[in-house]
Design a protein around this motif. Structure first.
Motif, short mmCIF file in Angstrom:
data_model
loop_
_atom_site.label_atom_id
_atom_site.label_comp_id
_atom_site.label_asym_id
_atom_site.label_seq_id
_atom_site.Cartn_x
_atom_site.Cartn_y
_atom_site.Cartn_z
N UNK A 184 -6.03 8.22 -4.80
CA UNK A 184 -6.56 7.79 -6.11
C UNK A 184 -8.06 7.53 -6.04
N UNK A 185 -8.71 7.60 -7.19
CA UNK A 185 -10.16 7.41 -7.27
C UNK A 185 -10.55 6.05 -6.70
N UNK A 186 -11.49 6.06 -5.77
CA UNK A 186 -11.97 4.82 -5.17
C UNK A 186 -11.16 4.32 -4.00
N UNK A 187 -9.97 4.91 -3.75
CA UNK A 187 -9.08 4.44 -2.70
C UNK A 187 -9.73 4.55 -1.32
N UNK A 188 -10.30 5.71 -1.04
CA UNK A 188 -10.90 5.94 0.29
C UNK A 188 -12.04 4.96 0.54
N UNK A 189 -12.91 4.81 -0.44
CA UNK A 189 -14.07 3.93 -0.25
C UNK A 189 -13.66 2.46 -0.20
N UNK A 245 -10.45 0.92 -0.13
CA UNK A 245 -9.33 0.47 0.69
C UNK A 245 -9.51 0.81 2.17
N UNK A 246 -10.05 1.98 2.46
CA UNK A 246 -10.11 2.43 3.86
C UNK A 246 -11.47 2.18 4.49
N UNK A 247 -12.53 2.63 3.86
CA UNK A 247 -13.85 2.53 4.49
C UNK A 247 -14.42 1.11 4.44
N UNK A 248 -14.13 0.36 3.37
CA UNK A 248 -14.67 -0.99 3.27
C UNK A 248 -13.82 -2.01 4.03
N UNK A 249 -12.62 -1.61 4.42
CA UNK A 249 -11.75 -2.53 5.17
C UNK A 249 -11.09 -1.79 6.33
N UNK A 276 1.01 -0.26 0.79
CA UNK A 276 1.16 -1.38 -0.14
C UNK A 276 0.13 -1.30 -1.27
N UNK A 277 -1.07 -0.82 -0.95
CA UNK A 277 -2.10 -0.69 -1.97
C UNK A 277 -1.74 0.36 -3.01
N UNK A 278 -0.97 1.37 -2.61
CA UNK A 278 -0.53 2.40 -3.56
C UNK A 278 0.22 1.79 -4.75
N UNK A 279 0.85 0.65 -4.51
CA UNK A 279 1.55 -0.07 -5.58
C UNK A 279 0.60 -0.35 -6.74
#
Length: 449
Positions: A124-129, A131-135, A149-152
């Motif tokens: 989803x838009x913004x997920x990579x930046x 959810x993954x790259x910032x954390x 869990x974030x996909x929820x």
């Protein structure tokens, strides 16, 4: 400020004492530790049509070992692999369809399913930046569980457990697991290991195996044989019966009628454990130790002597285990190991790693006799899939921190299939009994303690 660690250190021995259950109590109450019977068979707690592990037959109450076989929805996995090989195509996507929907697709349905998987190989838009790259996480399995869990939060209908909705979620997760794992690794490599950051967009037309190699490699390059053997790894790890720990976890959590993301994240947590999904890393670490301490790998006597030291708890991690040898169910052979060993031999020739492969062959041959002579363990007769899978990943130049996430990528269709089966046919919350063996206590006022 109170020193938390000092407080814990002072209380540790009390906690250990108050949580130790005497082994004889298990015998007295005939508890099934690990949900295993005394003869090594699993405690029958449910029925499934998804996967079957066949390793023995029972004759007059006696377990008679058989050559291992693995079935997905009634189809023997070796036959499925043979079919894909003859038709010169990748098979994991068809296995995913088979497990989730319960039948083999025809050509039209498989084409549509592959196209859908390709379309949903995006986050989803913004997920990579965000959810993954910032954390970023130092462990990719934890990152994978958090991503699930974030996909929820990105799902417009996350709690609906109608089968049509669960099917949608299952297909989306099957598509996205490789992306979440690959990006989670890239973030870890960059922020923790100071390596360059590579975020490659997945390709709709590539298979799951091809896409994974494409995304984790800086130059996107891979050979046909490399993709074929990774595809095989995904196929043979896709399912292993309802009794394996992570599949059982999926059943247990799904029986509460919780959402798909909570159930699958729980399965990821179960798989992360080194007694389950992390076993091939233990094999690789052991092999590193053997290669350091046995100067001439081709000298059978030197190798045997060092393996004896390992079994006598005099070498390596002092556990007495030869990791990758033996299995909880398989006896004469692990069919997954048989399939992987054949393909590993082919890849070793391409990579010029035949000498190292021969070391694996020699250990597989020597280990059962050593375990029998030194420790009296006579039911260990075969190498399991973990013995060769780590070596295959090593030949593919896949970092070790991705070994268990690859297991999860393979297993997501199996977990989803078990979740669907539990929703459709379960009906009751899974709640086994525990016998309380604590002595009754009288309350003591605070000032008298």
């Amino acid at each position: 400020m109170v020193d938390l660690q000092k407080f814990i250190d002072e209380q540790y021995s009390i906690v250990e004492i108050n949580n130790t259950i005497a082994p004889e109590l298990h015998r007295r109450y005939n508890t099934k530790r690990g949900l295993r019977n005394e003869d090594g068979t699993g405690v029958l707690i449910g029925l499934t049509e998804i996967g079957e592990v066949h390793a023995y037959i029972m004759v007059d109450g006696e377990k008679i070992p058989q050559q291992g076989k693995l079935f997905y929805r009634g189809y023997e996995v070796s036959e499925l692999v043979k079919g894909y090989k003859q038709e010169k195509r990748f098979g994991f996507e068809e296995v995913a369809y088979l497990l989730i929907f319960g039948e083999l697709p025809n050509e039209s349905k498989l084409k549509t399913f592959n196209e859908i998987l390709g379309q949903y190989r995006t986050l989803p838009h913004g997920f990579t930046e965000d959810m993954i790259l910032k954390a970023p996480s130092s462990d990719i399995m934890n990152k994978l569980a958090r991503s699930v869990l974030t996909c929820y939060s990105y799902d417009n209908n996350p709690d609906d457990i109608e089968i049509t909705n669960v099917l949608r979620q299952s297909i989306e997760l099957t598509s996205r697991f490789p992306i979440m794992a690959a990006y989670g690794y890239q973030a870890k490599a960059h922020f923790y290991d100071n390596k360059s950051l590579y975020i490659h967009l997945p390709q709709e037309h590539l298979s799951t195996a091809e896409n994974f190699l494409y995304m984790i490699r800086p130059d996107n390059q891979y050979t046909e044989l490399e993709a074929e053997i990774l595809d095989l790894n995904l196929i043979i790890h896709a399912e292993h019966g309802g009794g394996n720990n992570s599949a059982f976890t999926t059943h247990v959590v799904s029986s509460t009628d919780t959402d798909t993301y909570s159930a699958i994240a729980a399965a990821v947590g179960a798989l992360k454990g080194p007694k389950h999904g992390g076993a091939n890393i233990k094999v690789m670490n052991m092999m590193d130790d053997i290669k350091r301490n046995v100067k001439d790998w081709s000298n059978g006597r030197l190798l045997e002597d060092y393996l004896v030291k390992i079994v006598k708890k005099e070498a390596y991690d002092k556990s007495g285990l030869i990791y990758g040898i033996g299995h909880a169910v398989y006896t004469l052979s692990d069919p997954r190991s048989v399939l992987l060993k054949e393909k590993a031999t082919e890849l070793a020739k391409e990579k010029g790693m035949e000498e190292e492969l021969n070391l694996y062959f020699d250990i597989e041959k020597l280990a059962p006799n050593i375990l029998a002579e030194v420790r009296g363990i006579t039911d260990v007769r075969t190498a399991n899939v973990d013995f060769y899978s780590g070596f295959v990943y090593d030949m593919l130049n896949i970092p070790r921190e991705l070994y268990t996430p690859l297991f999860a990528i393979a297993r997501i269709p199996g977990w989803c299939a078990h979740r669907i089966e539990e929703i459709v046919s379960g009906g009751k919350i899974i709640r086994p009994a525990y016998k309380n063996v604590a002595a009754k206590q009288r309350y003591i006022p605070l000032n008298e303690r």
